[in-house]
Design a protein around this motif. Structure first.
Motif, PDB file in Angstrom:
ATOM      1  N   ARG A 238       0.829  -1.211   0.000  1.00 24.49           N
ATOM      2  CA  ARG A 238       0.000   0.000   0.000  1.00 24.49           C
ATOM      3  C   ARG A 238       0.859   1.256   0.000  1.00 24.49           C
ATOM      4  O   ARG A 238       0.517   2.252  -0.654  1.00 24.49           O
ATOM      5  N   ALA A 239       1.966   1.214   0.734  1.00 27.03           N
ATOM      6  CA  ALA A 239       2.849   2.384   0.772  1.00 27.03           C
ATOM      7  C   ALA A 239       3.432   2.662  -0.599  1.00 27.03           C
ATOM      8  O   ALA A 239       3.520   3.815  -1.032  1.00 27.03           O
ATOM      9  N   GLN A 240       3.849   1.611  -1.314  1.00 19.09           N
ATOM     10  CA  GLN A 240       4.403   1.798  -2.659  1.00 19.09           C
ATOM     11  C   GLN A 240       3.337   2.317  -3.609  1.00 19.09           C
ATOM     12  O   GLN A 240       3.610   3.190  -4.452  1.00 19.09           O
ATOM     13  N   GLN A 241       2.112   1.806  -3.500  1.00 18.43           N
ATOM     14  CA  GLN A 241       1.042   2.285  -4.371  1.00 18.43           C
ATOM     15  C   GLN A 241       0.724   3.745  -4.066  1.00 18.43           C
ATOM     16  O   GLN A 241       0.483   4.545  -4.981  1.00 18.43           O
ATOM     17  N   THR A 242       0.720   4.101  -2.782  1.00 11.42           N
ATOM     18  CA  THR A 242       0.486   5.498  -2.410  1.00 11.42           C
ATOM     19  C   THR A 242       1.587   6.395  -2.955  1.00 11.42           C
ATOM     20  O   THR A 242       1.327   7.510  -3.416  1.00 11.42           O
ATOM     21  N   LEU A 243       2.813   5.895  -2.919  1.00 12.00           N
ATOM     22  CA  LEU A 243       3.939   6.683  -3.424  1.00 12.00           C
ATOM     23  C   LEU A 243       3.818   6.931  -4.914  1.00 12.00           C
ATOM     24  O   LEU A 243       3.998   8.055  -5.379  1.00 12.00           O
ATOM     25  N   ILE A 244       3.496   5.879  -5.695  1.00  9.03           N
ATOM     26  CA  ILE A 244       3.377   6.065  -7.147  1.00  9.03           C
ATOM     27  C   ILE A 244       2.199   6.972  -7.466  1.00  9.03           C
ATOM     28  O   ILE A 244       2.251   7.776  -8.405  1.00  9.03           O
ATOM     29  N   ASN A 245       1.114   6.896  -6.663  1.00  7.44           N
ATOM     30  CA  ASN A 245      -0.012   7.816  -6.857  1.00  7.44           C
ATOM     31  C   ASN A 245       0.419   9.257  -6.591  1.00  7.44           C
ATOM     32  O   ASN A 245       0.029  10.179  -7.320  1.00  7.44           O
ATOM     33  N   ASN A 246       1.220   9.438  -5.537  1.00 10.70           N
ATOM     34  CA  ASN A 246       1.726  10.766  -5.201  1.00 10.70           C
ATOM     35  C   ASN A 246       2.594  11.320  -6.321  1.00 10.70           C
ATOM     36  O   ASN A 246       2.464  12.476  -6.734  1.00 10.70           O
ATOM     37  N   ILE A 247       3.496  10.465  -6.839  1.00 10.05           N
ATOM     38  CA  ILE A 247       4.379  10.901  -7.918  1.00 10.05           C
ATOM     39  C   ILE A 247       3.565  11.280  -9.147  1.00 10.05           C
ATOM     40  O   ILE A 247       3.822  12.301  -9.793  1.00 10.05           O
ATOM     41  N   GLU A 248       2.569  10.460  -9.484  1.00  8.03           N
ATOM     42  CA  GLU A 248       1.759  10.754 -10.671  1.00  8.03           C
ATOM     43  C   GLU A 248       1.006  12.065 -10.504  1.00  8.03           C
ATOM     44  O   GLU A 248       0.929  12.875 -11.444  1.00  8.03           O
TER      45      GLU A 248
END
Length: 468
Positions: A238-248
């Motif tokens: 979930r943390a990695q998915q949140t990070l990629i969402n943040n970057i996008e």
């Protein structure tokens, strides 16, 4: 006087009443003899007789029922052996099931951790690409701040009108009349989740999971450890998915802001400027490796891996953002003076000498004699000398069709053919040529056509000026 009888006396009384003294007479050859049997002697003989006959009875029963006793013992042994073997079989089955679960859990754990590590490497590549993309503008901002001498940004000029075309897919984007918000020099991509607010993704959690996997050995402890591992893996995912969402989200917003800044100049659209820069040999490249075979799938075609699709989109956004920042870095957006006062704008005006209406091809920026004049962008000096009404003039070619002119200089600090860097001093304010006082005549040209310098300066405020 009576006294209470003790146990020995009671026993003697009991034997005296049970066995009275008896005499056995024996007659032999006319003689008679007798043997006296006391109660104690009778008791001893009775005990011996009882033991003897008891043993005879026990031996007789064993002889008669020997086969039945042996068969009964065998049946009990067989029953006990069967119960033992059944219990052993149950334990072996439980062990095999537990071992199978451990093997499956270990394989799933290894596959999941490998996937998380691969995502981590891809995210690290994206972060590196983002940092590389903005490094040139970061350097220009620091140099601009150093030459500006800490002068606060004013509210000069109108704010940018950002109009984002509505698209059929994705959420609608409302129009806004506010200027593009300047981001920090290097945007920080953080994890914003309930489990790990403000954390960063690294492999420390995976090392912790490896240690937990090694401890998963007991029966009760194994279930608890496996559940703990699953929970930790889910948190990292979930943390990695949140990070990629943040970057996008950050890159999407940044691309829109950069495009709006280029659009403020009113000379060229961002896509055309990117194409022109790439044809001229742009060098801003990078990003995670994605094979051509996976291109259509990652772009949203046949593949079903959402993370890879999103990774591809973010990589493309970062590439676009790098091209936009590279293009902006080549545009003359910075102010040529630090302290000045605008005395004449671009366009029609009344001539200060003859009073007739005329076209003014630049902006007049009044400043004291000797005020430093800075190059608003890197480039090559194409002319440095005297030219009619301009007086002492410097021309700089910034590439991609952009040129700038600086007239009425009191002194020139560069020569024709010289390479100049961003914010390098190219001369001093003066009043040479057709001038009524100390000021800088500043012009911006694009594709051989003179443009309004105020548009470029206003766009530069959103790139270089401090934001409160």
């Amino acid at each position: 006087m009576h006294h209470k009888a003790g146990w020995p006396d009671r026993i003697r009384d009991f034997l005296r009443h049970m066995y009275v003294e008896r005499q056995i007479y024996i007659r032999s050859h006319g003689h008679v003899q007798f043997i006296s049997l006391s109660p104690l002697t009778q008791t001893c003989f009775a005990t011996i007789a009882f033991a003897f006959f008891g043993w005879i009875a026990f031996a007789s029963v064993n002889v008669v029922f020997k086969e039945q006793i042996i068969a009964s013992k065998d049946r009990r042994y067989v029953k006990m052996q069967g119960a033992y073997e059944e219990r052993m079989a149950q334990l072996q089955s439980a062990y095999d099931e537990l071992n199978g679960q451990l093997v499956i859990t270990e394989e799933r754990f290894l596959a999941t951790t490998m996937q998380l590590e691969d995502k981590h490497r891809q995210l690290a590549a994206l972060m590196s690409q983002r940092q590389t993309a903005s490094s040139q503008l970061d350097t220009m901002r620091r140099r601009y701040a150093a030459t500006a001498g800490g002068k606060p940004a004013g509210e000069r000029g109108n704010k940018v009108l950002m109009r984002v075309e509505r698209q059929s897919e994705g959420p609608d984007l409302a129009d806004t009349t506010t200027g593009p918000r300047r981001l920090a020099g290097t945007d920080r991509f953080i994890i914003d989740s309930a489990e790990n607010v403000g954390g960063t993704v690294d492999l420390a959690g995976l090392a912790e999971l490896t240690a937990l996997a090694g401890l998963a050995g007991g029966d009760g402890a194994q279930n608890g450890t496996v559940a703990q591992i699953d929970t930790r893996l889910a948190q990292i995912d979930r943390a990695q998915q949140t990070l990629i969402n943040n970057i996008e989200e950050v890159t999407d917003r940044r691309v829109r802001e950069l495009k709006s800044i280029i659009g403020m100049t009113k000379v060229i659209d961002p896509e055309t400027l990117i194409e022109r820069r790439e044809k001229a040999g742009g060098e801003a490249q990078g990003g995670p490796f994605i094979s051509l075979a996976d291109h259509e799938a990652l772009a949203g075609g046949d593949g079903d891996n959402g993370f890879n699709k999103q990774l591809y989109r973010v990589s493309q956004n970062l590439r676009t953002m790098a091209n936009l920042e590279e293009s902006i870095a080549k545009m003359p957006l910075a102010e040529p003076l630090v302290n000045y006062r605008k005395t004449s704008s671009y366009g029609s005006r009344r001539d200060p000498f003859n009073g007739r209406m005329a076209f003014h091809s630049g902006e007049d920026l009044a400043a004291p004699y000797g005020e430093r004049v800075y190059a608003p962008g890197a480039g090559t000096v194409t002319f440095a000398g005297w030219r009619g009404g301009y007086g002492r003039i410097v021309e700089i070619d910034h590439g991609n069709g952009f040129r700038t002119r600086y007239g009425h200089l009191g002194r020139m600090d560069v020569k024709t053919g010289q390479k100049v860097a961003f914010r390098e001093i190219i001369g001093r304010v003066g009043s040479s040529g057709r001038s009524s006082g100390p000021h800088l005549h500043y012009e911006v040209w694009f594709d051989g056509i003179v443009r309004n310098p105020s548009k470029f300066i206003e766009a530069g405020h959103y790139v270089f000026a401090k934001q409160g």
